[in-house]
Design an enzyme around this catalytic site. Sequence first.
Site, PDB file in Angstrom:
ATOM      1  N   GLY A   1       0.819  -1.203   0.000  1.00 61.01           N
ATOM      2  CA  GLY A   1       0.000   0.000   0.000  1.00 61.01           C
ATOM      3  C   GLY A   1       0.849   1.247   0.000  1.00 61.01           C
TER       4      GLY A   1
ATOM      5  N   MET B   1       1.635   3.130   2.494  1.00 65.60           N
ATOM      6  CA  MET B   1       2.454   3.341   3.684  1.00 65.60           C
ATOM      7  C   MET B   1       3.128   2.075   4.193  1.00 65.60           C
ATOM      8  SD  MET B   1      -0.021   5.933   5.804  1.00 65.60           S
ATOM      9  CE  MET B   1      -1.408   4.807   5.661  1.00 65.60           C
TER      10      MET B   1
ATOM     11  N   VAL C   1       2.755  -5.791   3.047  1.00 59.85           N
ATOM     12  CA  VAL C   1       2.264  -6.940   3.804  1.00 59.85           C
ATOM     13  C   VAL C   1       2.921  -8.215   3.279  1.00 59.85           C
ATOM     14  CG1 VAL C   1       0.227  -8.254   4.516  1.00 59.85           C
ATOM     15  CG2 VAL C   1       0.070  -5.775   4.204  1.00 59.85           C
TER      16      VAL C   1
ATOM     17  N   LYS D   1       2.700  -6.827   8.613  1.00 57.68           N
ATOM     18  CA  LYS D   1       2.619  -5.518   7.971  1.00 57.68           C
ATOM     19  C   LYS D   1       3.827  -4.688   8.393  1.00 57.68           C
ATOM     20  CE  LYS D   1      -0.624  -1.663   7.419  1.00 57.68           C
ATOM     21  NZ  LYS D   1      -1.938  -1.140   7.853  1.00 57.68           N
TER      22      LYS D   1
ATOM     23  N   ASP E   1     -10.719   4.154   5.663  1.00 52.16           N
ATOM     24  CA  ASP E   1     -10.274   3.767   4.322  1.00 52.16           C
ATOM     25  C   ASP E   1     -11.060   2.549   3.832  1.00 52.16           C
ATOM     26  OD1 ASP E   1      -8.828   4.046   1.993  1.00 52.16           O
ATOM     27  OD2 ASP E   1      -7.137   2.849   2.701  1.00 52.16           O
TER      28      ASP E   1
END
Length: 554
Positions: A21, A23, A26, A41, A134
């Site tokens: 993603g 930021m 995973v 993560k 989100d």
Amino acid sequence: MTISAGHQLGPYLVQEQVGKGGMATVFKAYHARLDRNVAIKVIHPAYKDDVGFTARFEREAQIVAKLEHPGIVPVYDYAEDDGQPYLVMKYVEGQTLRRLLSGGPLPLAEISRIMTAVADALTYAHKQGVLHRDIKPSNIILTADGTPYLTDFGLARIAQAGESTMSTDMILGTPQYISPEQAQGERNLDARTDIYSLGIILYEMVVGRVPFSADTPYAIVHSHIYTAPPQPSEVNPEIPAAVEQVLLKALAKDPADRYASAAEMMRDFQEALAASGLRALNPHRDKVAQESLAKQQPATVPDGNTISKPMVPSIPSPLPPESGAQDKARRRSVSVDIPNRRIEVNTPSRKVEAHIDFSDLKGLGKIGKQIEEQIERNAPKLEEFGKRIEKWGEQFEDWDGESKPRTIRIGGPAPADPEESIRRRIEKRFKKREELRGHAISYLMVNLMLWIFWAFTNGFPADFQFDGGMPWPLWVTLGWGIGLIANVMEYNSKYGSGAAKREAEIQAEIDRAREQSLVYEKPKRESRMRLTDDGEIETVPDDEVSQAIKRKRS
């Protein structure tokens, strides 16, 4: 530190990367002692040295670890390895809702089942005081047996504490699913921001397309803030009015007009399905929606200009809406633009447009009836506006359709003809100028007479030495003169050089407001970005950028 397959993070052996993603990345890993797979993560190295971001990342673990729900991916552990913080979660084997939807629309029963489970999980999180911030299809995972999981509370915060877990100079979220208030950078968000995003997903699954789509994130976010979503029944005619009302309520611009909880939204959705008797949807509704939305877009003519087609969503000003009584009056207005054959109705919660054919009308008296027919199912409360327009139309029964176009506005001030407005403005300026001139002449004449009268009664000394004190006309001259000077300054401010300065300051404030109305997270380094098919913003690899530059130069 670069993490790849075979890397050991504490007791966890990294097996493969499963997601990435904006930021964090995973990985799938294996815990030998417990003999189970986990999802790890890891934040990107660029954020590792950001103390504030690391603190928010740790807070995410603390918040999500408190959530115990069968529809929310649980957190197992939080640790660091060589200064690299990472979060350990349950590994859910399956595919995201985004990938599932990429294969085509889902059956109506499956939509209801999945969304009801997700809404239940989201409602639970909200009751614990946790926002997701989100909500999107790629954050909903479905296992092999179809069980949905809500994951990635990376943007969560404790709502009841009233403190933000993100910096003030960035907006977090995905453009196609972001709520209007989150897009505007509001800090005091509540559960209704997640309900809006969940409503976008429900709209997408039922109608066949997301309500807002464009080439740039700015254009998409702008639509979320200012543009009413396309009427579901106009995009897909098989959608009944009851279902449409549920979708529009979930996507209301004002949070107060939305559902209080995600579970309530899904209850109304299921009741709407039962009341309308809808049991199935067109399996190819995504293509139907694409064709329908394409017809609603402005058509381009050779000279580069655009012409409007029926039901085209209007593009409002990029400035934030006005507040107070003026804004409420404007949003209650109804306008009828005769030459464009377009009816536009604004209410505090939605904007409704209807296409009216005036080609065979003898007058405007029938307009009200046509409006009632076209918008009754979309906005029952607007019936009274149609009746008002019908009454107004009685004054134009003799209109032949060829005379000067008219615009009628009910509930707000009627827009003036441009030439008439300019003429009135110039006349007002000349009137003010004449008033100032008259004021100056009166000042000179009256003061002249007072001084002459004083001179004849008291005598005017040749050496300008007044033995009896200051002459009394002087007080009139000074007092009145101050008023005249103020009048001159007011005129200069409104119609002279001061007006140009004021207009420049107003324009500067408008530009500043436009820049501040939509603020995106600034990239940590200079790089090129693009919007993916999933609605994500991703960085274009440097080698791809270099190749594109080389192709352009060659």
